[in-house]
Design an enzyme around this catalytic site. Structure first.
Site, PDB file in Angstrom:
ATOM      1  N   THR A   1      34.612  30.609  32.480  1.00  0.00           N
ATOM      2  CA  THR A   1      33.307  30.288  31.881  1.00  0.00           C
ATOM      3  C   THR A   1      32.567  31.513  31.351  1.00  0.00           C
ATOM      4  O   THR A   1      31.602  31.375  30.594  1.00  0.00           O
ATOM      5  CB  THR A   1      32.388  29.629  32.931  1.00  0.00           C
ATOM      6  OG1 THR A   1      32.155  30.599  33.978  1.00  0.00           O
ATOM      7  CG2 THR A   1      33.016  28.386  33.528  1.00  0.00           C
TER       8      THR A   1
ATOM      9  N   ARG B   1      32.189  38.228  36.271  1.00  0.00           N
ATOM     10  CA  ARG B   1      32.265  37.080  35.366  1.00  0.00           C
ATOM     11  C   ARG B   1      33.414  36.172  35.767  1.00  0.00           C
ATOM     12  O   ARG B   1      34.501  36.639  36.084  1.00  0.00           O
ATOM     13  CB  ARG B   1      32.538  37.549  33.927  1.00  0.00           C
ATOM     14  CG  ARG B   1      31.405  38.269  33.293  1.00  0.00           C
ATOM     15  CD  ARG B   1      31.479  38.298  31.769  1.00  0.00           C
ATOM     16  NE  ARG B   1      32.787  38.420  31.166  1.00  0.00           N
ATOM     17  CZ  ARG B   1      33.016  38.321  29.863  1.00  0.00           C
ATOM     18  NH1 ARG B   1      32.015  38.075  29.035  1.00  0.00           N
ATOM     19  NH2 ARG B   1      34.214  38.472  29.348  1.00  0.00           N
TER      20      ARG B   1
ATOM     21  N   ASP C   1      39.255  45.026  28.839  1.00  0.00           N
ATOM     22  CA  ASP C   1      38.545  44.870  30.108  1.00  0.00           C
ATOM     23  C   ASP C   1      38.242  46.252  30.669  1.00  0.00           C
ATOM     24  O   ASP C   1      39.129  46.953  31.151  1.00  0.00           O
ATOM     25  CB  ASP C   1      39.382  44.060  31.099  1.00  0.00           C
ATOM     26  CG  ASP C   1      38.562  43.700  32.334  1.00  0.00           C
ATOM     27  OD1 ASP C   1      37.993  44.628  32.959  1.00  0.00           O
ATOM     28  OD2 ASP C   1      38.448  42.518  32.661  1.00  0.00           O
TER      29      ASP C   1
ATOM     30  N   ASP D   1      39.079  46.992  34.482  1.00  0.00           N
ATOM     31  CA  ASP D   1      40.526  47.091  34.735  1.00  0.00           C
ATOM     32  C   ASP D   1      41.082  48.409  34.206  1.00  0.00           C
ATOM     33  O   ASP D   1      41.910  49.056  34.851  1.00  0.00           O
ATOM     34  CB  ASP D   1      41.268  45.917  34.093  1.00  0.00           C
ATOM     35  CG  ASP D   1      41.090  44.628  34.889  1.00  0.00           C
ATOM     36  OD1 ASP D   1      40.548  44.694  36.009  1.00  0.00           O
ATOM     37  OD2 ASP D   1      41.493  43.567  34.389  1.00  0.00           O
TER      38      ASP D   1
END
Ligand code: PRP
Ligand code: URA
Length: 207
Positions: free
Chosen positions: A107, A103, A199, A202
């Site tokens: 955006t 991603r 996330d 991550d």
């Protein structure tokens, strides 16, 4: 319209809480992701066919069962990799396809950077693995790519989903059932799931 299966189990609730907790270290995050993934795979494969198989135990002949083996796992890189190894512990014969999507941080639109699927997808049950369904863009693009290559029976296996992503996926691919451990509240302005777990990639890969 596709169904959303929100799976519930005490072990799932426990492990999901650990991976949501921001103080959880990488080691525990990985371990509990594996537990959650295995429970999700169990649910998503509940309708697999089994065939009669005559065997002999050390004591007597009996009629057992053999499971349908035409299954493909498609983890969405990177985060989907976390669900692949737990899935392969259960179904070690399954073939594996890959798609790489990332991603854009501004955006939230996913960009494809890799794709490799096994042949004969039309005859297989395809399980797409990605822990996070946020806007639904990554899942929708993956499923479109699989359908272009002939896949007909596809299920989405997630860990946490947002209502916005579920609505998008159901609109784009009404034939694809969704399996998740949690249906969360909403997306924030950066298109992260709230309360979510942050996330995933991550946290899982320690980046
Ligand atoms: C995350 C996640 C999904 C995607 C979900 O991946 O693993 O693939 O975002 O968001 P969406 O539903 O809005 O498309 P990311 O793009 O951060 O890449 P990564 O797996 O490499 O961390
Ligand atoms: N990807 C993630 O890893 N987490 C989110 O909340 C949304 C997308």
């Amino acid at each position: 319209m596709s169904k959303i299966h929100v799976v519930d189990h005490p072990l799932l609730r426990h492990s999901l809480t650990i991976i949501r907790d921001k103080t959880t270290n990488t080691d525990d995050f990985r371990r509990h992701t594996a537990i959650v993934s295995q429970i999700m795979i169990m649910e998503a494969t509940k309708s697999l066919k089994t065939f009669p198989k005559r065997i002999e135990t050390p004591l007597a002949p009996m009629d057992g069962h053999e499971i349908q083996k035409s299954i493909v796992f498609v983890p969405v890189l990177r985060a989907g990799i976390s669900m692949l190894f737990p899935a392969r512990d259960f179904l070690p014969w399954a073939s594996v396809g890959f798609i790489g999507l990332e991603r854009d941080e501004e955006t939230a639109i996913a960009r494809e950077y890799y794709q490799k699927f096994p042949p004969h997808l039309a005859e297989k049950l395809v399980l797409v693995l990605d822990p996070m369904l946020a806007t639904g863009g990554s899942f929708a693009d993956t499923i479109s790519a699989l359908k272009t290559k002939g896949a007909k029976t596809i299920k989405a296996v997630c860990i946490v989903v947002a209502p916005e992503g579920v609505a998008h996926l159901q609109q784009q691919h009404p034939d694809v059932d969704i399996y998740t451990a949690a249906l969360d509240s909403h997306l924030n302005e950066k298109k992260y799931i709230v309360p979510g777990l942050g996330d995933f990639g991550d946290r899982y890969f320690g980046t």
